[in-house]
Design a protein around this motif. Structure first.
Motif, short mmCIF file in Angstrom:
data_model
loop_
_atom_site.label_atom_id
_atom_site.label_comp_id
_atom_site.label_asym_id
_atom_site.label_seq_id
_atom_site.Cartn_x
_atom_site.Cartn_y
_atom_site.Cartn_z
N HIS A 20 1.59 -5.89 9.37
CA HIS A 20 0.36 -5.34 9.95
C HIS A 20 -0.61 -4.87 8.85
N HIS A 98 -2.33 5.72 18.67
CA HIS A 98 -2.66 4.36 18.25
C HIS A 98 -2.11 3.31 19.22
N THR A 113 -7.73 -6.98 21.13
CA THR A 113 -7.57 -5.87 20.17
C THR A 113 -7.41 -6.41 18.74
C1 HEM Z 1 -6.35 1.04 8.93
C2 HEM Z 1 -5.23 1.19 9.58
C3 HEM Z 1 -4.90 0.48 10.89
C4 HEM Z 1 -5.72 -0.24 11.73
C5 HEM Z 1 -7.22 -0.55 11.59
C6 HEM Z 1 -4.88 -0.72 12.84
C7 HEM Z 1 -5.32 -1.51 13.89
C8 HEM Z 1 -4.51 -2.07 14.86
C9 HEM Z 1 -4.91 -3.08 15.82
C10 HEM Z 1 -6.32 -3.69 15.90
C11 HEM Z 1 -3.82 -3.37 16.59
C12 HEM Z 1 -3.74 -4.43 17.69
C13 HEM Z 1 -3.03 -5.65 17.13
C14 HEM Z 1 -3.05 -6.86 18.05
O1 HEM Z 1 -3.70 -6.83 19.09
O2 HEM Z 1 -2.43 -7.88 17.68
C15 HEM Z 1 -2.73 -2.52 16.16
C16 HEM Z 1 -1.47 -2.51 16.70
C17 HEM Z 1 -0.43 -1.70 16.28
N1 HEM Z 1 -0.44 -0.90 15.15
FE1 HEM Z 1 -2.01 -0.57 13.91
N2 HEM Z 1 -3.60 -0.28 12.64
C18 HEM Z 1 -3.56 0.46 11.47
C19 HEM Z 1 -2.47 1.09 10.92
C20 HEM Z 1 -1.22 1.19 11.52
C21 HEM Z 1 -0.10 1.94 10.97
C22 HEM Z 1 -0.12 2.72 9.66
C23 HEM Z 1 0.93 1.81 11.88
C24 HEM Z 1 2.32 2.40 11.84
C25 HEM Z 1 2.73 3.41 11.14
C26 HEM Z 1 0.46 0.96 12.97
C27 HEM Z 1 1.21 0.59 14.07
C28 HEM Z 1 0.80 -0.28 15.06
C29 HEM Z 1 1.62 -0.68 16.19
C30 HEM Z 1 3.08 -0.24 16.47
C31 HEM Z 1 0.84 -1.57 16.98
C32 HEM Z 1 1.21 -2.22 18.33
C33 HEM Z 1 1.62 -3.67 18.20
C34 HEM Z 1 1.64 -4.36 19.56
O3 HEM Z 1 2.67 -4.33 20.23
O4 HEM Z 1 0.62 -4.91 19.94
N3 HEM Z 1 -0.86 0.61 12.72
N4 HEM Z 1 -3.17 -1.75 15.10
#
Ligand code: HEM
Ligand code: HEM
Length: 204
Positions: A20, A98, A113
């Motif tokens: 990610h 988040h 997303t």
């Molecule tokens: C600048 C930092 C971050 C941004 C901009 C961001 C953005 C996003 C976005 C746009 C999604 C949707 C992904 C998709 O639709 O395929 C997502 C999902 C997710 N993110 Fe982040 N993220 C960030 C940091 C993190 C961090 C540090 C963690 C964990 C410690 C995290 C954990 C997750 C998880 C568990 C999902 C859900 C995945 C799913 O089942 O769709 N993210 N994030």
């Protein structure tokens, strides 16, 4: 038992978070690259089995982590022990918001997303006053948690560098990565128009 559960679900989450954060880093080379890579990675993490495991791991991580937090709060003496429990607490707060936001964005607001979902909050005043520290602290806390675990469990010097110094290297690497990811998710924004369906995220 709680520690074992936390350890194994932590490994599952770490695999996802590594991919990610690499995905976000790639935004340095353009939004198209970010979206292309996310589209490929989704084949892996958005299939029913993997996503169910990941979301279950997130719930287990938060609940087991909170239990560990209350059990070990008083015994945290060293700097890294304190970093360990407080970074965990922040990760609990961040993950609840988040992951709920992503799921609401996807299933309630019917948004893709993708890059724009994260970039909307980071690049729009005044909501960026919340979103910049919120995301930055999440990346730093993730690395801080790992650095503290390393400081506690690593017993050997590597290249004559002590375990504690190695832990500092992990923490600093997390800070450098945070700056690079922010460069990526803000750098291209001026030239790009936020697609209007994402305006709902920033109160426009
Ligand atoms: C600048 C930092 C971050 C941004 C901009 C961001 C953005 C996003 C976005 C746009 C999604 C949707 C992904 C998709 O639709 O395929 C997502 C999902 C997710 N993110 Fe982040 N993220 C960030 C940091 C993190 C961090 C540090 C963690 C964990 C410690 C995290 C954990 C997750 C998880 C568990 C999902 C859900 C995945 C799913 O089942 O769709 N993210 N994030
Ligand atoms: C990104 C998600 C997370 C990962 C990858 C992760 C990973 C780990 C690992 C592997 C350990 C075990 C260290 C050892 O065996 O010595 C640990 C310990 C711990 N975690 Fe997490 N964790 C995460 C999220 C959380 C959350 C949300 C909390 C909630 C407060 C938390 C609180 C703790 C505490 C307090 C300990 C210390 C237990 C002790 O040694 O007494 N963690 N974490």
């Amino acid at each position: 038992m709680t520690k074992k559960l936390h350890y194994f679900s932590g490994l599952t989450i770490t695999v996802f978070v590594a991919l990610h954060l690499f995905n976000h880093l790639v935004s340095i080379w353009g939004v198209e690259r970010h979206i292309e890579l996310m589209t490929s990675l989704r084949l892996f993490y958005r299939n029913g089995f993997v996503e169910t495991m990941l979301l279950a791991a997130v719930v287990i991580q938060i609940l087991s982590g909170l239990k560990l937090f209350f059990a070990s709060r008083k015994n945290a003496v060293s700097g890294f022990d304190k970093l360990h429990i407080w970074s965990g607490l922040y990760l609990a707060f961040f993950l609840v918001i988040h992951v709920s936001a992503v799921l609401i964005g996807r299933f309630v607001l019917h948004l893709d997303t993708n890059f724009y979902f994260g970039a909307a909050g980071i690049n729009s005043f005044p909501v960026n006053l919340f979103f910049i520290p919120y995301y930055a602290l999440a990346i730093v806390s993730f690395f801080g948690h790992i650095a503290a675990i390393h400081a506690k469990n690593m017993k050997k010097k590597v290249l004559n560098v002590s375990p504690e110094r190695q832990a500092y290297v992990i923490l600093i690497a997390g800070m450098v990565l945070t700056v690079c990811v922010f460069y990526g998710v803000t750098n291209h924004f001026n030239g790009i128009v936020l697609p209007k369906e994402y305006n709902i995220l920033v109160g426009r």
